[in-house]
Design a protein around this motif. Sequence first.
Motif, short mmCIF file in Angstrom:
data_model
loop_
_atom_site.label_atom_id
_atom_site.label_comp_id
_atom_site.label_asym_id
_atom_site.label_seq_id
_atom_site.Cartn_x
_atom_site.Cartn_y
_atom_site.Cartn_z
N ALA A 102 6.57 8.66 15.93
CA ALA A 102 5.62 8.95 14.85
C ALA A 102 6.20 8.60 13.49
O ALA A 102 7.41 8.69 13.26
N LYS A 103 5.30 8.20 12.58
CA LYS A 103 5.67 7.99 11.18
C LYS A 103 4.67 8.77 10.33
O LYS A 103 3.46 8.50 10.38
N CYS A 104 5.17 9.71 9.57
CA CYS A 104 4.30 10.58 8.80
C CYS A 104 5.04 11.04 7.56
O CYS A 104 6.22 11.41 7.64
N LEU B 6 -7.90 4.15 4.08
CA LEU B 6 -7.06 3.19 4.77
C LEU B 6 -6.17 2.47 3.75
O LEU B 6 -6.64 2.03 2.70
N LEU B 7 -4.86 2.36 4.06
CA LEU B 7 -3.91 1.71 3.17
C LEU B 7 -3.25 0.53 3.88
O LEU B 7 -2.88 0.64 5.05
N ASN B 8 -3.09 -0.58 3.16
CA ASN B 8 -2.31 -1.68 3.70
C ASN B 8 -0.83 -1.47 3.34
O ASN B 8 -0.46 -0.42 2.82
N VAL C 6 -0.30 9.15 7.41
CA VAL C 6 -0.02 8.88 8.82
C VAL C 6 0.02 7.37 8.95
O VAL C 6 -0.98 6.69 8.67
N SER C 7 1.15 6.81 9.37
CA SER C 7 1.38 5.38 9.16
C SER C 7 2.01 4.69 10.36
O SER C 7 2.61 5.33 11.24
N SER C 8 1.90 3.36 10.39
CA SER C 8 2.66 2.54 11.34
C SER C 8 4.02 2.15 10.76
O SER C 8 4.87 1.61 11.46
N ASN D 136 8.51 -6.69 4.70
CA ASN D 136 8.17 -7.84 5.54
C ASN D 136 7.02 -7.62 6.53
O ASN D 136 6.37 -8.59 6.94
N ASN D 137 6.78 -6.41 6.95
CA ASN D 137 5.81 -6.17 8.01
C ASN D 137 4.39 -5.96 7.49
O ASN D 137 4.20 -5.56 6.34
N TYR D 138 3.42 -6.24 8.36
CA TYR D 138 2.03 -5.88 8.08
C TYR D 138 1.78 -4.49 8.66
O TYR D 138 1.87 -4.30 9.88
N GLU D 139 1.51 -3.52 7.80
CA GLU D 139 1.37 -2.13 8.22
C GLU D 139 -0.02 -1.60 7.87
O GLU D 139 -0.70 -2.12 6.98
N MET D 140 -0.42 -0.54 8.57
CA MET D 140 -1.65 0.18 8.25
C MET D 140 -1.37 1.67 8.24
O MET D 140 -0.59 2.17 9.04
N SER D 141 -2.00 2.37 7.29
CA SER D 141 -1.80 3.80 7.15
C SER D 141 -3.12 4.48 6.83
O SER D 141 -4.04 3.86 6.29
#
Length: 253
Positions: A85-87, A4-6, A96-98, A108-113
Amino acid sequence: MAKLLNTSATNFVLENLISKARKHVVLISPYLKLNKRIKKLIEDAILQGVSFHIVYGKQELHENEKSWLLSSTKIKLLFCDDLHAKCYLNESYCIVSSMNLYEFSQVNNYEMSILLSKKDDKDAYTDSVKEAERLIRIGSEQYQIPTLQPVDLTTSENKQPLYMPTVTQTLLTPTQPLTDEEKISTNLLATKYKTNAQRLLTSLRASGFISTENGRDELTEKSMDIGAEFHENSSGHYFLWPADLNLHTMLSN
């Protein structure tokens, strides 16, 4: 094992995914606005012989951004309607990401991948490659129609063909070199006319030399009449063309 990646870790791994690629990179993101660092990494990867498929899905792509993406024959840019999709993947890893590949999102955004490894997460990685291939297949290629000007392929600087392989060929299986001396591959024919294989294939389809059935390109009688050949191996199928083929005459008829 998947990780999991921030947001910051996603950016770090994405940069490494591009800089450490050896053959091919796929970037799938609805929104595109590349920051300077990503552009520099892409430019350096291209100099190392890496090719790119970049898929986006929003019409808001700035014209300057599009022009930059189309400036290299090593980048194939495609538009895929309804893309969410974001990949991001190369021959070893897949994210595979948001997160969109968009400068604002990256800062700026809080994302998870989720990071997948071809070695440790083989099934998930392979499925990701296949889904990326499907999105590329249904996408609409963005390109500028090339001016076909032949070059001398016997000079040392033109011996290596421009290469835009399919995702499956580059990321899952090695490509096979062609050895036919009298006929040349689509890649080498494209090099002769200072374009790339995908753009040449688009022109050949429009001129009736290639037909597409169920997503697969096939030679027509028109192309076989001029000596084109269909071949198939473990990596897929390919075409061979007469080495002395004159595209100016061929595409104007």
